[in-house]
Design a protein around this motif. Sequence first.
Motif, mmCIF file in Angstrom:
data_model
loop_
_atom_site.group_PDB
_atom_site.id
_atom_site.type_symbol
_atom_site.label_atom_id
_atom_site.label_comp_id
_atom_site.label_asym_id
_atom_site.label_seq_id
_atom_site.Cartn_x
_atom_site.Cartn_y
_atom_site.Cartn_z
ATOM 1 N N ASP A 47 0.811 -1.221 0.000
ATOM 2 C CA ASP A 47 0.000 0.000 0.000
ATOM 3 C C ASP A 47 0.839 1.264 0.000
ATOM 4 O OD1 ASP A 47 -2.229 -1.597 0.393
ATOM 5 O OD2 ASP A 47 -2.074 -1.454 2.580
ATOM 6 N N PHE A 48 2.055 1.160 0.540
ATOM 7 C CA PHE A 48 2.821 2.356 0.862
ATOM 8 C C PHE A 48 4.301 2.066 0.656
ATOM 9 C CE2 PHE A 48 4.548 5.201 4.426
ATOM 10 C CZ PHE A 48 4.408 6.369 3.700
ATOM 11 N N CYS A 49 4.990 2.948 -0.069
ATOM 12 C CA CYS A 49 6.421 2.775 -0.347
ATOM 13 C C CYS A 49 7.176 3.927 0.317
ATOM 14 C CB CYS A 49 6.662 2.744 -1.852
ATOM 15 S SG CYS A 49 8.401 2.539 -2.289
ATOM 16 N N SER A 50 7.981 3.604 1.327
ATOM 17 C CA SER A 50 8.680 4.624 2.112
ATOM 18 C C SER A 50 10.178 4.517 1.839
ATOM 19 C CB SER A 50 8.375 4.385 3.598
ATOM 20 O OG SER A 50 8.876 5.431 4.389
ATOM 21 N N GLY A 51 10.745 5.540 1.217
ATOM 22 C CA GLY A 51 12.152 5.515 0.832
ATOM 23 C C GLY A 51 13.013 6.310 1.792
ATOM 24 N N ALA A 52 14.246 5.812 2.021
ATOM 25 C CA ALA A 52 15.262 6.557 2.765
ATOM 26 C C ALA A 52 16.200 7.168 1.724
ATOM 27 C CB ALA A 52 16.010 5.638 3.718
ATOM 28 N N ASP A 53 16.347 8.483 1.764
ATOM 29 C CA ASP A 53 17.031 9.203 0.682
ATOM 30 C C ASP A 53 18.551 9.084 0.730
ATOM 31 O OD1 ASP A 53 14.571 10.055 -0.128
ATOM 32 O OD2 ASP A 53 14.796 12.111 0.610
ATOM 33 N N THR A 54 19.164 9.235 -0.436
ATOM 34 C CA THR A 54 20.605 9.418 -0.546
ATOM 35 C C THR A 54 20.873 10.795 -1.133
ATOM 36 O OG1 THR A 54 22.593 8.795 -1.759
ATOM 37 C CG2 THR A 54 20.505 8.005 -2.664
ATOM 38 N N MET A 55 21.880 11.487 -0.592
ATOM 39 C CA MET A 55 22.208 12.845 -1.038
ATOM 40 C C MET A 55 23.289 12.844 -2.118
ATOM 41 S SD MET A 55 20.360 15.071 0.572
ATOM 42 C CE MET A 55 18.937 13.980 0.629
ATOM 43 N N ARG A 56 23.779 11.683 -2.484
ATOM 44 C CA ARG A 56 24.933 11.668 -3.381
ATOM 45 C C ARG A 56 24.616 11.120 -4.760
ATOM 46 N NH1 ARG A 56 27.610 10.664 1.617
ATOM 47 N NH2 ARG A 56 26.818 8.571 1.547
#
Lengths: 398, 140
Positions: A47-56
């Motif tokens: 139902d839900f896709c939660s991403g942890a970001d990368t800054m590079r």
Amino acid sequence: MSSDTDIAVLGVGMHPWGKWGRNFVEYGIVAARGAIADAGLSWADIDFCSGADTMRNGYPGYVSGATFAQALGWSGARVASSYAACASGVTALETARMRILAGKCDVALVVGADTTPKGFLAPNAGDRPDDPDWLRFRLLGATNPTYFAFYARRRMDVWGATAEDFARVKVKNARHGLTNPFARYRKEVTFEDVMASPVVSDPLRLLDICATSDGAAAVVISSMDYARRHGRPDAVRVAGVSTVTPSFPNAIIEMPDFSTDSAVAVPVPELGFKDSIAAAAYEEAGLGPEDLDLAEVYDLSTALELDWYEHLGLCKAGEAEKLLADGATTHGGSCVVNPSGGLACFGEAVPAQAIAQVCEVTWHLRGQAGDRQVEGARAGMTINQGLFGHGSSVVLIR
Amino acid sequence: MAKTRVPAVEGWFTMGAEPALVGNRCAACGTVFFPRAEMFCRNPRCDSDSFDDVELSRTGTVWSYATNHYEPPQPYMAPDPFEPYTVAAVELEAERMVVLGMVDGDSTSMAVGRRVELVLATLFEDDEHEYVVWKWRPAE
């Protein structure tokens, strides 16, 4: 121990850590598909896709939730992308957990992946005299290991720790990770190897400090109702999550700051920041350090792992070296710390690391950790701290 | 021709014979900030947005320190050849805070609890300018 705010970990997956030099999305999808398959589900069920970001990794990294959702195939799932430096993975997990506990979602995917450059983590490029992260390199040459070395030096001066104590942490973690298929470094490291490695930021040597790696980790979490409906009533549960900020005034110098808060107007709180991260997680979970069978802690440096023993409450301040020497934090001990091999064996893949810690604890609680299994594990904890005041801790139980 | 001495960062310290870091103090609660608080007091129980510049103590005690043996990435302007350098975290008693700075002079005498004083020293140079920064020097 059971509570109506528990959620289930239905699936976990990882892409091996290394220096692969490929697109972070590829790693993320390998981990995500692994976690979805492990949960016995398909992407269409999420139902839900939660991403942890990368800054590079440019724009796709800043909108990681959507990047992964698109790569898996647009499905109409809700999406979020979180950035909290090293704590990004747990922030992404918490975002999904809250949506589940609010009853707005049955099952969610949490993914973090990174591709990292070689060497020291450097500030973003360009001339940016208003950015403290840029200025600390410019004016002080204060690399990340500089801050790790401050803490290590304090342990030596205040508690009588030695470089040999720090080396023993590396030897332990290298042994723990020897057969971990997802670890980047799977090699016995001797005490002599550590002591012979070059000094990077005195008192820390090269083998005291973790590398940076490419890697990815993912978890599929759901409501307990959903887990029961899908024949998984005994799934590993998330019993507590901590994403606290420090309390003012924070008297410990923190990366990337030039100074601590001043305690002129307000006294320093009883619990320091790292203590408060653990305390909030314990409080949510309704258990304490004596209940833990294992912990995955952020050993950015060997000395920092010793600090975490104390912040977790595994021992009193100043007793971490003894706890390690007594074998309490390795197999056969009361709380095995970093059975995965920790950052010592993985190297840090920023947005993936906190999720990888959750994967590792989950495998142990299921009895699926193979050679490195902590026997009879019932409760485990992850902990780390993200740059700029992000607490990150997860308590998992079976 | 002598090079012009200019601060490596604008407005963070005074350039006189007795240099000092310049922070600011909340006009309501008295909390000190370095670098300056820009807009709002960071004491959560204080809603002031009014500050007075203040020169910080010129001496303190070493809380911890680290000596770097590898060249850091840009924007650090490393000398060629690279030389190891020490960064100290120094407790200022009056301000009840810890402030970082590179160590000037003999860093082999560094120790936790060592008294240090603030000096100005060259950080890097170009053809016309000598860029200076604050450093902590072991005090007698």
